[in-house]
Design a protein around this motif. Structure first.
Motif, PDB file in Angstrom:
ATOM      1  N   ILE A  56       0.864  -1.176   0.000  1.00 44.80           N
ATOM      2  CA  ILE A  56       0.000   0.000   0.000  1.00 44.80           C
ATOM      3  C   ILE A  56       0.902   1.227   0.000  1.00 44.80           C
ATOM      4  N   HIS A  57       0.373   2.349  -0.438  1.00 46.61           N
ATOM      5  CA  HIS A  57       1.138   3.595  -0.366  1.00 46.61           C
ATOM      6  C   HIS A  57       0.173   4.742  -0.072  1.00 46.61           C
ATOM      7  N   VAL A  58       0.745   5.858   0.310  1.00 48.15           N
ATOM      8  CA  VAL A  58      -0.051   7.016   0.711  1.00 48.15           C
ATOM      9  C   VAL A  58      -0.053   8.061  -0.391  1.00 48.15           C
ATOM     10  N   GLU A  59      -1.224   8.602  -0.680  1.00 50.67           N
ATOM     11  CA  GLU A  59      -1.357   9.699  -1.635  1.00 50.67           C
ATOM     12  C   GLU A  59      -2.027  10.879  -0.941  1.00 50.67           C
ATOM     13  N   GLY A  60      -1.499  12.055  -1.150  1.00 53.83           N
ATOM     14  CA  GLY A  60      -2.050  13.244  -0.525  1.00 53.83           C
ATOM     15  C   GLY A  60      -3.378  13.667  -1.139  1.00 53.83           C
ATOM     16  N   VAL A  61      -4.243  14.230  -0.317  1.00 54.09           N
ATOM     17  CA  VAL A  61      -5.510  14.805  -0.777  1.00 54.09           C
ATOM     18  C   VAL A  61      -5.256  16.275  -1.130  1.00 54.09           C
ATOM     19  N   ALA A  62      -5.744  16.701  -2.272  1.00 56.16           N
ATOM     20  CA  ALA A  62      -5.517  18.075  -2.728  1.00 56.16           C
ATOM     21  C   ALA A  62      -6.147  19.081  -1.770  1.00 56.16           C
ATOM     22  N   ALA A  63      -5.540  20.256  -1.689  1.00 51.65           N
ATOM     23  CA  ALA A  63      -6.029  21.299  -0.774  1.00 51.65           C
ATOM     24  C   ALA A  63      -7.501  21.630  -1.036  1.00 51.65           C
ATOM     25  N   LYS A  64      -7.895  21.662  -2.307  1.00 47.21           N
ATOM     26  CA  LYS A  64      -9.296  21.998  -2.621  1.00 47.21           C
ATOM     27  C   LYS A  64     -10.262  20.947  -2.063  1.00 47.21           C
ATOM     28  N   ASP A  65      -9.803  19.685  -2.024  1.00 47.63           N
ATOM     29  CA  ASP A  65     -10.645  18.625  -1.458  1.00 47.63           C
ATOM     30  C   ASP A  65     -10.686  18.696   0.068  1.00 47.63           C
ATOM     31  N   VAL A  66      -9.604  19.190   0.662  1.00 46.60           N
ATOM     32  CA  VAL A  66      -9.608  19.411   2.117  1.00 46.60           C
ATOM     33  C   VAL A  66     -10.582  20.549   2.439  1.00 46.60           C
ATOM     34  N   ARG A  67     -10.571  21.597   1.625  1.00 52.83           N
ATOM     35  CA  ARG A  67     -11.500  22.726   1.834  1.00 52.83           C
ATOM     36  C   ARG A  67     -12.950  22.261   1.760  1.00 52.83           C
ATOM     37  N   GLN A  68     -13.218  21.311   0.858  1.00 56.53           N
ATOM     38  CA  GLN A  68     -14.589  20.804   0.709  1.00 56.53           C
ATOM     39  C   GLN A  68     -15.065  20.064   1.958  1.00 56.53           C
ATOM     40  N   GLN A  69     -14.114  19.693   2.813  1.00 52.30           N
ATOM     41  CA  GLN A  69     -14.473  19.068   4.096  1.00 52.30           C
ATOM     42  C   GLN A  69     -14.748  20.134   5.166  1.00 52.30           C
ATOM     43  N   LYS A  70     -14.868  21.383   4.706  1.00 54.73           N
ATOM     44  CA  LYS A  70     -15.155  22.534   5.575  1.00 54.73           C
ATOM     45  C   LYS A  70     -14.059  22.741   6.609  1.00 54.73           C
ATOM     46  N   VAL A  71     -12.823  22.714   6.120  1.00 54.27           N
ATOM     47  CA  VAL A  71     -11.660  22.934   6.969  1.00 54.27           C
ATOM     48  C   VAL A  71     -11.095  24.322   6.700  1.00 54.27           C
ATOM     49  N   ASP A  72     -11.095  25.159   7.736  1.00 49.16           N
ATOM     50  CA  ASP A  72     -10.451  26.472   7.679  1.00 49.16           C
ATOM     51  C   ASP A  72      -9.310  26.454   8.687  1.00 49.16           C
ATOM     52  N   LEU A  73      -8.092  26.379   8.197  1.00 48.77           N
ATOM     53  CA  LEU A  73      -6.938  26.226   9.084  1.00 48.77           C
ATOM     54  C   LEU A  73      -6.798  27.379  10.073  1.00 48.77           C
ATOM     55  N   ASN A  74      -7.338  28.529   9.739  1.00 47.40           N
ATOM     56  CA  ASN A  74      -7.264  29.698  10.634  1.00 47.40           C
ATOM     57  C   ASN A  74      -7.986  29.485  11.958  1.00 47.40           C
ATOM     58  N   THR A  75      -8.928  28.552  11.972  1.00 53.52           N
ATOM     59  CA  THR A  75      -9.793  28.405  13.149  1.00 53.52           C
ATOM     60  C   THR A  75      -9.217  27.470  14.217  1.00 53.52           C
ATOM     61  N   PHE A  76      -8.113  26.789  13.916  1.00 54.14           N
ATOM     62  CA  PHE A  76      -7.592  25.780  14.851  1.00 54.14           C
ATOM     63  C   PHE A  76      -6.409  26.320  15.654  1.00 54.14           C
ATOM     64  N   THR A  77      -6.410  25.986  16.935  1.00 54.14           N
ATOM     65  CA  THR A  77      -5.330  26.431  17.824  1.00 54.14           C
ATOM     66  C   THR A  77      -4.406  25.284  18.222  1.00 54.14           C
ATOM     67  N   ALA A  78      -4.815  24.060  17.874  1.00 50.36           N
ATOM     68  CA  ALA A  78      -4.012  22.883  18.221  1.00 50.36           C
ATOM     69  C   ALA A  78      -4.191  21.819  17.139  1.00 50.36           C
ATOM     70  N   ILE A  79      -3.160  21.017  16.971  1.00 51.06           N
ATOM     71  CA  ILE A  79      -3.213  19.967  15.954  1.00 51.06           C
ATOM     72  C   ILE A  79      -2.760  18.654  16.566  1.00 51.06           C
ATOM     73  N   ILE A  80      -3.449  17.578  16.220  1.00 52.29           N
ATOM     74  CA  ILE A  80      -3.124  16.248  16.731  1.00 52.29           C
ATOM     75  C   ILE A  80      -2.461  15.459  15.605  1.00 52.29           C
ATOM     76  N   LEU A  81      -1.225  15.033  15.854  1.00 49.34           N
ATOM     77  CA  LEU A  81      -0.438  14.342  14.827  1.00 49.34           C
ATOM     78  C   LEU A  81      -0.170  12.906  15.261  1.00 49.34           C
TER      79      LEU A  81
END
Length: 249
Positions: free
Chosen positions: A37-62
């Motif tokens: 298996i391998h990993v492929e990135g999701v395009a930024a426009k598809d991340v936006r369609q998930q209603k993600v606004d990076l400005n609104t987050f103060t913490a990230i879980i990695l």
């Protein structure tokens, strides 16, 4: 049957002192590496369609190196400048160490778990007023959102990368004494590429109970299992098995 050849369903290690290379030399076996298996990135426009606004987050879980890479990739594609005030909650020391590829470690607020996701929960609890983003894969374990929901915090899951089945058609006529798997996705890839796969005399080595369960659900036999108290790593489990079956070689 003696073991002469092994196929590990992961990329070849980049470090020279990998225990796989030691195993190969010590036991005089041939070890090939091939990611099923391998990993492929999701395009930024598809991340936006998930209603993600990076400005609104103060913490990230990695939770993995992939989550680190693809968070910063998407941020770059969105032309989002990651603020110095962002808090990073890393599942393990390995993930936190990898974060240094993108940020100056000593100047950031970084909180590190021990190994498993549940180890992060006490740390997240301390900062329950933050707004958390979980950049993740499409194969996220159910326990992760369950644990986060139990904390009554503001958090959002977003798919930043996908796990994709690799093309293994060139291996159709190649036989290995042992196949090594680390995830149910690897088993899924095996049957996607070779729907009529029969185990016969091939030995199957698996890491973890979920992988073992996936093997058995496909009617296959688990011959080598790790981790166990005696063999906490896959290479140790392989070596113990090879020494047993190759006696008198």
């Amino acid at each position: 049957m003696k073991v002469k050849t092994i196929l590990v369903s992961q990329p070849e290690p980049k470090i020279e002192n990998s225990p796989y290379f030691d195993l190969q030399e010590k036991q005089k076996v041939k070890i090939d590496f091939r990611p099923f298996i391998h990993v492929e990135g999701v395009a930024a426009k598809d991340v936006r369609q998930q209603k993600v606004d990076l400005n609104t987050f103060t913490a990230i879980i990695l939770t993995s190196r992939n989550s680190v890479d693809h968070f910063f990739r998407v941020a770059d594609e969105m032309r989002f400048k990651v603020p110095d005030t962002l808090k990073y909650f890393c599942q393990s020391e390995a993930v936190a160490f990898y974060l240094q590829k993108y940020v100056v470690y000593r100047k950031r607020k970084i909180y590190v778990g021990k190994r498993n996701f549940e180890d992060l929960i006490p740390l997240i609890k301390k900062y329950k007023d933050e707004n958390f983003l979980l950049p993740t894969t499409d194969k996220l374990k159910d326990e992760v959102p369950e644990l986060l929901n139990s904390l009554n915090i503001n958090w959002k899951e977003a798919v930043f990368y996908r796990t994709v089945i690799s093309d293994l058609s060139d291996l159709a006529d190649v036989f290995y004494d042992i196949l090594v798997f680390f995830s149910p996705s690897g088993i899924e890839s095996l049957f996607h590429n070779f729907p009529d796969f029969k185990q016969n005399k091939t030995r199957i080595a698996v890491f973890g109970s979920t992988t073992s369960k996936a093997v058995e659900e496909h009617g296959l036999r688990v011959d080598i299992l790790a981790p166990t108290p005696d063999t906490p790593s896959m290479t140790m489990a392989l070596e113990k098995y090879i020494e047993k079956v190759n006696k008198g070689k």
